[in-house]
Design a protein around this motif. Structure first.
Motif, mmCIF file in Angstrom:
data_model
loop_
_atom_site.group_PDB
_atom_site.id
_atom_site.type_symbol
_atom_site.label_atom_id
_atom_site.label_comp_id
_atom_site.label_asym_id
_atom_site.label_seq_id
_atom_site.Cartn_x
_atom_site.Cartn_y
_atom_site.Cartn_z
ATOM 1 N N LYS A 103 -79.837 65.003 2.934
ATOM 2 C CA LYS A 103 -81.058 65.736 2.572
ATOM 3 C C LYS A 103 -81.521 65.353 1.172
ATOM 4 C CE LYS A 103 -80.283 69.839 5.423
ATOM 5 N NZ LYS A 103 -79.986 71.287 5.385
ATOM 6 N N LEU A 104 -80.567 65.255 0.247
ATOM 7 C CA LEU A 104 -80.915 64.879 -1.122
ATOM 8 C C LEU A 104 -81.478 63.464 -1.157
ATOM 9 C CD1 LEU A 104 -78.995 65.787 -4.270
ATOM 10 C CD2 LEU A 104 -79.800 63.462 -3.966
ATOM 11 N N LEU A 105 -80.828 62.545 -0.452
ATOM 12 C CA LEU A 105 -81.323 61.163 -0.419
ATOM 13 C C LEU A 105 -82.712 61.071 0.216
ATOM 14 C CD1 LEU A 105 -78.108 59.160 0.457
ATOM 15 C CD2 LEU A 105 -79.440 59.040 -1.662
ATOM 16 N N ALA A 106 -82.962 61.885 1.223
ATOM 17 C CA ALA A 106 -84.293 61.885 1.847
ATOM 18 C C ALA A 106 -85.351 62.268 0.818
ATOM 19 C CB ALA A 106 -84.319 62.841 3.034
ATOM 20 N N GLN A 107 -85.033 63.225 -0.033
ATOM 21 C CA GLN A 107 -85.970 63.619 -1.082
ATOM 22 C C GLN A 107 -86.187 62.471 -2.080
ATOM 23 O OE1 GLN A 107 -87.780 66.550 -1.748
ATOM 24 N NE2 GLN A 107 -87.287 66.884 0.407
ATOM 25 N N LEU A 108 -85.106 61.799 -2.448
ATOM 26 C CA LEU A 108 -85.222 60.707 -3.420
ATOM 27 C C LEU A 108 -85.879 59.471 -2.821
ATOM 28 C CD1 LEU A 108 -81.858 60.999 -5.384
ATOM 29 C CD2 LEU A 108 -84.130 61.815 -6.043
ATOM 30 N N ARG A 109 -85.838 59.328 -1.511
ATOM 31 C CA ARG A 109 -86.540 58.207 -0.871
ATOM 32 C C ARG A 109 -88.056 58.377 -1.006
ATOM 33 N NH1 ARG A 109 -82.471 58.949 3.403
ATOM 34 N NH2 ARG A 109 -80.889 57.360 3.034
ATOM 35 N N GLU A 110 -88.500 59.633 -1.049
ATOM 36 C CA GLU A 110 -89.933 59.912 -1.221
ATOM 37 C C GLU A 110 -90.407 59.536 -2.617
ATOM 38 O OE1 GLU A 110 -90.636 64.020 -0.351
ATOM 39 O OE2 GLU A 110 -89.844 63.847 1.688
ATOM 40 N N ALA A 111 -89.617 59.911 -3.627
ATOM 41 C CA ALA A 111 -89.977 59.641 -5.025
ATOM 42 C C ALA A 111 -88.836 60.096 -5.919
ATOM 43 C CB ALA A 111 -91.246 60.409 -5.406
ATOM 44 N N ALA A 156 -76.740 53.617 0.320
ATOM 45 C CA ALA A 156 -77.788 54.623 0.411
ATOM 46 C C ALA A 156 -78.404 54.641 1.799
ATOM 47 C CB ALA A 156 -78.881 54.344 -0.628
ATOM 48 N N GLU A 157 -78.485 53.505 2.412
ATOM 49 C CA GLU A 157 -79.113 53.432 3.732
ATOM 50 C C GLU A 157 -78.099 53.514 4.862
ATOM 51 O OE1 GLU A 157 -82.336 53.652 4.014
ATOM 52 O OE2 GLU A 157 -82.515 53.567 1.866
ATOM 53 N N SER A 158 -76.826 53.284 4.560
ATOM 54 C CA SER A 158 -75.837 53.241 5.642
ATOM 55 C C SER A 158 -75.442 54.616 6.138
ATOM 56 C CB SER A 158 -74.585 52.488 5.177
ATOM 57 O OG SER A 158 -73.870 53.275 4.247
ATOM 58 N N ILE A 186 -83.091 56.432 -6.337
ATOM 59 C CA ILE A 186 -82.153 55.607 -5.580
ATOM 60 C C ILE A 186 -82.053 54.244 -6.236
ATOM 61 C CG2 ILE A 186 -81.772 54.426 -3.373
ATOM 62 C CD1 ILE A 186 -82.927 56.876 -1.999
ATOM 63 N N ARG A 187 -80.832 53.789 -6.391
ATOM 64 C CA ARG A 187 -80.594 52.448 -6.938
ATOM 65 C C ARG A 187 -80.975 51.451 -5.853
ATOM 66 N NH1 ARG A 187 -77.515 50.791 -11.236
ATOM 67 N NH2 ARG A 187 -76.684 52.881 -11.483
ATOM 68 N N LYS A 233 -70.808 56.779 -6.759
ATOM 69 C CA LYS A 233 -70.787 55.772 -5.695
ATOM 70 C C LYS A 233 -71.806 54.652 -5.941
ATOM 71 C CE LYS A 233 -69.001 58.729 -2.056
ATOM 72 N NZ LYS A 233 -67.750 58.018 -1.858
ATOM 73 N N GLY A 234 -72.616 54.787 -6.994
ATOM 74 C CA GLY A 234 -73.599 53.757 -7.323
ATOM 75 C C GLY A 234 -74.849 53.805 -6.469
ATOM 76 N N VAL A 235 -75.080 54.913 -5.768
ATOM 77 C CA VAL A 235 -76.228 55.032 -4.873
ATOM 78 C C VAL A 235 -77.482 55.428 -5.638
ATOM 79 C CG1 VAL A 235 -77.126 56.270 -2.856
ATOM 80 C CG2 VAL A 235 -74.715 55.638 -2.959
ATOM 81 N N ILE A 236 -77.316 56.266 -6.660
ATOM 82 C CA ILE A 236 -78.465 56.713 -7.457
ATOM 83 C C ILE A 236 -78.191 56.460 -8.936
ATOM 84 C CG2 ILE A 236 -79.140 58.486 -5.792
ATOM 85 C CD1 ILE A 236 -77.895 60.563 -7.747
#
Length: 84
Positions: A12-20, A77-79, A70-71, A48-51
């Motif tokens: 859920k957090l990554l989905a938010q960061l994918r937006e902006a 991040a996508e996996s 997102i880095r 983990k180096g994702v963000i």
């Protein structure tokens, strides 16, 4: 250890960061989770180096806060895998 709730919250957090890119406060409001929970999730993803955060902005109170994003080179991040 497999924690479905942790993985769900991370996605859920990554989905938010994918937006902006967003601040921790923006993520708290968007996900309706406690600030401490969001902080822990951000730390897991940062380790983990994702963000990462490359800049700071002023929040609504004028305080300087990190802007998380997102880095772009993070394949995890996508996996969708967050196991330790």
């Amino acid at each position: 250890m497999h924690d479905p709730l942790l993985e769900q919250d991370l996605e859920k957090l990554l989905a938010q960061l994918r937006e902006a890119p967003k601040t921790q406060g923006e993520l708290v409001r968007a996900l309706r989770l406690r600030s401490a929970r969001i902080g822990n999730l951000l730390e897991v993803l940062r380790q983990k180096g994702v963000i990462h955060t490359t800049r700071c902005i002023a929040d609504e109170r004028g305080r300087t806060v990190n802007l998380w994003e997102i880095r772009t080179t993070a394949s995890s991040a996508e996996s969708g895998t967050f196991s330790s």
